[in-house]
Scaffold this motif. Structure first.
Motif, PDB file in Angstrom:
ATOM      1  N   UNK A  46      47.452  47.258   9.492  1.00 10.85           N
ATOM      2  CA  UNK A  46      46.269  46.444   9.285  1.00 10.85           C
ATOM      3  C   UNK A  46      45.251  47.082   8.364  1.00 10.85           C
ATOM      4  N   UNK A  47      44.004  46.658   8.497  1.00 10.61           N
ATOM      5  CA  UNK A  47      42.946  47.075   7.574  1.00 10.61           C
ATOM      6  C   UNK A  47      42.629  48.553   7.665  1.00 10.61           C
ATOM      7  N   UNK A  48      42.960  49.202   8.781  1.00 10.65           N
ATOM      8  CA  UNK A  48      42.743  50.633   8.935  1.00 10.65           C
ATOM      9  C   UNK A  48      44.035  51.431   8.766  1.00 10.65           C
ATOM     10  N   UNK A  49      45.072  50.785   8.232  1.00 12.53           N
ATOM     11  CA  UNK A  49      46.371  51.422   8.084  1.00 12.53           C
ATOM     12  C   UNK A  49      46.435  52.405   6.931  1.00 12.53           C
ATOM     13  N   UNK A  50      47.572  53.076   6.767  1.00 16.35           N
ATOM     14  CA  UNK A  50      47.699  54.141   5.769  1.00 16.35           C
ATOM     15  C   UNK A  50      47.336  53.752   4.346  1.00 16.35           C
ATOM     16  N   UNK A  51      47.573  52.495   3.962  1.00 16.68           N
ATOM     17  CA  UNK A  51      47.231  52.082   2.602  1.00 16.68           C
ATOM     18  C   UNK A  51      45.736  52.106   2.356  1.00 16.68           C
ATOM     19  N   UNK A  52      44.951  52.133   3.421  1.00 16.18           N
ATOM     20  CA  UNK A  52      43.499  52.101   3.298  1.00 16.18           C
ATOM     21  C   UNK A  52      42.829  53.382   3.794  1.00 16.18           C
ATOM     22  N   UNK A  53      43.625  54.433   4.045  1.00 15.73           N
ATOM     23  CA  UNK A  53      43.008  55.721   4.368  1.00 15.73           C
ATOM     24  C   UNK A  53      42.388  56.262   3.086  1.00 15.73           C
ATOM     25  N   UNK A  65      39.363  58.975   1.032  1.00 18.18           N
ATOM     26  CA  UNK A  65      39.114  60.396   0.899  1.00 18.18           C
ATOM     27  C   UNK A  65      40.306  61.148   0.350  1.00 18.18           C
ATOM     28  N   UNK A  66      40.557  62.322   0.929  1.00 16.34           N
ATOM     29  CA  UNK A  66      41.676  63.155   0.479  1.00 16.34           C
ATOM     30  C   UNK A  66      43.002  62.445   0.689  1.00 16.34           C
ATOM     31  N   UNK A  67      43.098  61.597   1.713  1.00 19.76           N
ATOM     32  CA  UNK A  67      44.346  60.864   1.963  1.00 19.76           C
ATOM     33  C   UNK A  67      44.772  60.072   0.739  1.00 19.76           C
ATOM     34  N   UNK A  68      43.783  59.531   0.021  1.00 21.72           N
ATOM     35  CA  UNK A  68      44.078  58.722  -1.161  1.00 21.72           C
ATOM     36  C   UNK A  68      44.073  59.542  -2.445  1.00 21.72           C
ATOM     37  N   UNK A  69      43.211  60.548  -2.509  1.00 20.76           N
ATOM     38  CA  UNK A  69      43.014  61.277  -3.760  1.00 20.76           C
ATOM     39  C   UNK A  69      43.789  62.582  -3.838  1.00 20.76           C
ATOM     40  N   UNK A  70      44.300  63.083  -2.725  1.00 17.83           N
ATOM     41  CA  UNK A  70      44.977  64.372  -2.718  1.00 17.83           C
ATOM     42  C   UNK A  70      46.267  64.370  -3.510  1.00 17.83           C
ATOM     43  N   UNK A  71      46.694  65.556  -3.925  1.00 17.47           N
ATOM     44  CA  UNK A  71      47.919  65.672  -4.727  1.00 17.47           C
ATOM     45  C   UNK A  71      48.991  66.486  -4.006  1.00 17.47           C
ATOM     46  N   UNK A  72      48.710  66.931  -2.758  1.00 21.54           N
ATOM     47  CA  UNK A  72      49.702  67.652  -1.960  1.00 21.54           C
ATOM     48  C   UNK A  72      49.735  67.032  -0.563  1.00 21.54           C
ATOM     49  N   UNK A  73      50.016  65.752  -0.526  1.00 18.11           N
ATOM     50  CA  UNK A  73      49.965  65.009   0.725  1.00 18.11           C
ATOM     51  C   UNK A  73      51.309  65.029   1.455  1.00 18.11           C
ATOM     52  N   UNK A 115      43.581  64.269   6.372  1.00 15.14           N
ATOM     53  CA  UNK A 115      44.656  64.599   5.430  1.00 15.14           C
ATOM     54  C   UNK A 115      44.378  65.869   4.631  1.00 15.14           C
ATOM     55  N   UNK A 116      43.699  66.833   5.258  1.00 17.11           N
ATOM     56  CA  UNK A 116      43.350  68.078   4.567  1.00 17.11           C
ATOM     57  C   UNK A 116      44.599  68.805   4.094  1.00 17.11           C
ATOM     58  N   UNK A 117      44.557  69.303   2.876  1.00 13.71           N
ATOM     59  CA  UNK A 117      45.715  69.956   2.256  1.00 13.71           C
ATOM     60  C   UNK A 117      45.697  71.452   2.569  1.00 13.71           C
ATOM     61  N   UNK A 118      45.922  71.757   3.843  1.00 13.04           N
ATOM     62  CA  UNK A 118      45.826  73.135   4.347  1.00 13.04           C
ATOM     63  C   UNK A 118      47.066  73.522   5.149  1.00 13.04           C
ATOM     64  N   UNK A 119      48.180  72.817   4.946  1.00 15.99           N
ATOM     65  CA  UNK A 119      49.336  72.983   5.813  1.00 15.99           C
ATOM     66  C   UNK A 119      50.513  73.591   5.063  1.00 15.99           C
ATOM     67  N   UNK A 120      51.044  74.687   5.618  1.00 19.48           N
ATOM     68  CA  UNK A 120      52.337  75.223   5.191  1.00 19.48           C
ATOM     69  C   UNK A 120      53.393  74.593   6.091  1.00 19.48           C
ATOM     70  N   UNK A 121      54.192  73.713   5.524  1.00 17.84           N
ATOM     71  CA  UNK A 121      55.160  72.948   6.303  1.00 17.84           C
ATOM     72  C   UNK A 121      56.515  73.645   6.373  1.00 17.84           C
ATOM     73  N   UNK A 122      57.090  73.648   7.567  1.00  8.24           N
ATOM     74  CA  UNK A 122      58.483  74.016   7.789  1.00  8.24           C
ATOM     75  C   UNK A 122      59.138  72.856   8.516  1.00  8.24           C
ATOM     76  N   UNK A 123      60.182  72.304   7.972  1.00 11.22           N
ATOM     77  CA  UNK A 123      60.920  71.216   8.612  1.00 11.22           C
ATOM     78  C   UNK A 123      62.351  71.696   8.819  1.00 11.22           C
ATOM     79  N   UNK A 124      62.780  71.775  10.069  1.00 16.24           N
ATOM     80  CA  UNK A 124      64.124  72.258  10.371  1.00 16.24           C
ATOM     81  C   UNK A 124      65.142  71.159  10.108  1.00 16.24           C
ATOM     82  N   UNK A 125      66.299  71.555   9.613  1.00 11.28           N
ATOM     83  CA  UNK A 125      67.284  70.564   9.170  1.00 11.28           C
ATOM     84  C   UNK A 125      68.186  70.060  10.290  1.00 11.28           C
TER      85      UNK A 125
END
Length: 217
Positions: free
Chosen positions: A9-16, A18-26, A171-181
């Motif tokens: 809806x209107x508060x869904x991801x397409x409308x987040x 700030x950084x959620x929309x403008x960030x480059x490491x999302x 959506x702060x770009x402060x995360x070192x991600x590890x995803x196990x396979x």
């Protein structure tokens, strides 16, 4: 607690905004086009959690515990909480899993290291059963005692590493991600039980924007 965002809806991801929309490491991302590398995975040291407190809001529930830590590139990150998403937020070559858990660790300087583990449909999972049985009503708390956190890790700790963000606002770009396979298993009933309570809790995948996705060699 009221949320200022949603998954539809209107508060869904397409409308987040700030950084959620403008960030480059999302985050999340589709894991594809990986680069093989050696010795990139964190050293994970989780323990038995004597008491895990569960809190719930209108969107999801969170399990709070400090029973563990990891070391990544010489920095210690202490475990603070874990939570689930369905479908999985990360995808692999465009394919999603029915469930994903994120273990959130924080360093002294405020940066985060998050470990993601997939679940595929299979046998009933005892750790999930204990958690699901303790999920409280919205705004209340629940507790699980004696939860063995190492049982949330697959037999292989191989996986992927990349730099990203929180997957919910801000959506702060402060995360070192590890995803196990290697995925763990959860029963069809357990997957449906989560989805019945919370529905869709996955942010769509985001552009790589020239980031490297490293795969443990």
């Amino acid at each position: 607690m009221a949320q200022d965002y949603s998954y539809a809806g209107s508060d869904g991801p397409d409308n987040w905004g700030g950084v959620c929309a403008a960030g480059i490491q999302q985050s999340p991302i589709d894991i594809t086009g990986t680069t093989e590398a050696e010795a990139i995975m964190p050293a994970i040291a989780w323990q038995t959690a004597d008491a895990v407190e569960l809190t719930r809001n209108s969107l999801n529930f969170t399990a709070h515990t400090d029973a563990g830590a990891l070391i990544l590139n010489g920095t210690r990150y202490d475990l603070i909480q874990f939570h689930f998403h369905s479908l999985s937020e990360h995808t692999v070559e465009g394919e999603a899993y029915p469930l994903e858990v994120h273990f959130v660790h924080a360093s002294e300087d405020g940066n985060l290291a998050v470990v993601g583990v997939f679940y595929e449909e299979g046998e009933e999972n005892a750790e999930l059963a204990a958690l699901w049985n303790a999920i409280p009503a919205a705004g209340e708390t629940g507790n699980v005692e004696g939860l063995e956190l190492t049982n949330f890790l697959p037999s292989s700790l191989d996986g992927y590493r990349y730099s990203g963000s929180l997957t919910t606002p801000p959506c702060a770009e402060i995360v070192a991600w590890t995803v196990l396979s290697e995925p763990l298993e959860a029963s069809e009933a357990q997957i449906e039980a989560y989805q019945g309570l919370f529905g869709d809790t996955a942010r769509p995948v985001q552009p790589h924007n020239r980031r490297f996705v490293l795969e443990n060699d």
